[in-house]
Design a protein around this motif. Structure first.
Motif, PDB file in Angstrom:
ATOM      1  N   SER A  17     -19.910  18.769  10.971  1.00  0.00           N
ATOM      2  CA  SER A  17     -20.333  18.994   9.594  1.00  0.00           C
ATOM      3  C   SER A  17     -21.313  20.010   9.356  1.00  0.00           C
ATOM      4  O   SER A  17     -22.069  20.464  10.431  1.00  0.00           O
ATOM      5  N   SER A  18     -21.100  20.741   8.359  1.00  0.00           N
ATOM      6  CA  SER A  18     -21.899  21.907   7.990  1.00  0.00           C
ATOM      7  C   SER A  18     -23.100  21.647   7.520  1.00  0.00           C
ATOM      8  O   SER A  18     -24.039  22.628   7.309  1.00  0.00           O
ATOM      9  N   LYS A  19     -23.256  20.378   6.992  1.00  0.00           N
ATOM     10  CA  LYS A  19     -24.665  19.890   6.291  1.00  0.00           C
ATOM     11  C   LYS A  19     -25.495  19.215   7.268  1.00  0.00           C
ATOM     12  O   LYS A  19     -24.941  18.277   7.872  1.00  0.00           O
ATOM     13  N   ALA A  20     -26.707  19.777   7.539  1.00  0.00           N
ATOM     14  CA  ALA A  20     -27.746  19.250   8.262  1.00  0.00           C
ATOM     15  C   ALA A  20     -28.081  17.727   7.696  1.00  0.00           C
ATOM     16  O   ALA A  20     -28.309  17.848   6.394  1.00  0.00           O
ATOM     17  N   PRO A  21     -28.312  16.946   8.306  1.00  0.00           N
ATOM     18  CA  PRO A  21     -29.059  15.319   7.748  1.00  0.00           C
ATOM     19  C   PRO A  21     -30.478  15.952   7.549  1.00  0.00           C
ATOM     20  O   PRO A  21     -31.264  16.734   8.243  1.00  0.00           O
ATOM     21  N   THR A  22     -31.099  15.225   6.444  1.00  0.00           N
ATOM     22  CA  THR A  22     -32.181  15.236   6.074  1.00  0.00           C
ATOM     23  C   THR A  22     -32.960  14.160   6.601  1.00  0.00           C
ATOM     24  O   THR A  22     -32.453  12.831   6.333  1.00  0.00           O
ATOM     25  N   TYR A  23     -34.255  13.900   6.767  1.00  0.00           N
ATOM     26  CA  TYR A  23     -35.264  12.894   6.979  1.00  0.00           C
ATOM     27  C   TYR A  23     -36.319  12.729   6.273  1.00  0.00           C
ATOM     28  O   TYR A  23     -36.784  13.864   5.819  1.00  0.00           O
ATOM     29  N   ASN A  24     -36.610  11.629   6.161  1.00  0.00           N
ATOM     30  CA  ASN A  24     -37.798  11.238   5.217  1.00  0.00           C
ATOM     31  C   ASN A  24     -39.224  11.796   5.869  1.00  0.00           C
ATOM     32  O   ASN A  24     -39.225  11.334   7.209  1.00  0.00           O
ATOM     33  N   GLN A  25     -39.922  12.144   5.215  1.00  0.00           N
ATOM     34  CA  GLN A  25     -41.431  12.767   6.066  1.00  0.00           C
ATOM     35  C   GLN A  25     -42.212  11.261   6.187  1.00  0.00           C
ATOM     36  O   GLN A  25     -42.533  10.746   5.203  1.00  0.00           O
ATOM     37  N   LEU A  26     -42.723  11.275   7.236  1.00  0.00           N
ATOM     38  CA  LEU A  26     -43.629  10.098   7.622  1.00  0.00           C
ATOM     39  C   LEU A  26     -45.145  10.888   7.459  1.00  0.00           C
ATOM     40  O   LEU A  26     -45.202  11.621   8.348  1.00  0.00           O
TER      41      LEU A  26
END
Length: 116
Positions: free
Chosen positions: A75-84
Motif C-alpha cells: 500500500s502506498s498509504k501509510a497508516p495513521t495512528y491516534n495520538q495518545l
C-alpha cells in the motif's frame, strides 16, 4: 482499507519480498557457507534479507512513484495512528496510588488493568 489492515499489509509484503530475496541468495550460496552455519544458513539469510529489504523499502518509499511504493509495501498509504496524550500529573497520580496501596508488582498491574 482500514489503518489496521494497512499496517498489517505493509508489514507482510516487505517480509514476502525478503523471503524471495533470501531464497534467491540461498540459491547462490556455496556449500562452505551453508555447511559452516550448520542449518542456520537459511535463518540467518532470511533475517539479514528482512532487515535489508525493509530498511531499503522504507528509505526508497518517498523517492518512488506511489504505484511502486504500493508494489513494494502492499500500500502506498501509510497508516495513521491516534495520538495518545498522558500528562505527567496522570502518571504521578497512578504512581502515588500504587505506592499507597503497597501492593506487589503483579497486584499493581492488576489494579491498573481494572482502572482503580
Amino acid at each position: 482499507m482500514s489503518d489496521k489492515l494497512t499496517s498489517i499489509v505493509r508489514t507482510i509484503v516487505p517480509g514476502a519480498w525478503a523471503t524471495l530475496v533470501a531464497w534467491l541468495v540461498g540459491l547462490g550460496l556455496p556449500d562452505v557457507v551453508t555447511g559452516w552455519l550448520s542449518g542456520l544458513g537459511g535463518r540467518v539469510t532470511e533475517l539479514v534479507a528482512l532487515v535489508v529489504v525493509y530498511v531499503f523499502v522504507r528509505w526508497v518509499e518517498p523517492r518512488v512513484p506511489s504505484w511502486l511504493a504500493a508494489l513494494l509495501l502492499g500500500s502506498s498509504k501509510a497508516p495513521t495512528y491516534n495520538q495518545l496524550t498522558v500528562s505527567a500529573a496522570d502518571v504521578a497520580s497512578v504512581l502515588d496510588t500504587l505506592a499507597a496501596y503497597g501492593k506487589s508488582a503483579e497486584q499493581q498491574a492488576a489494579l491498573l488493568r481494572r482502572g482503580t
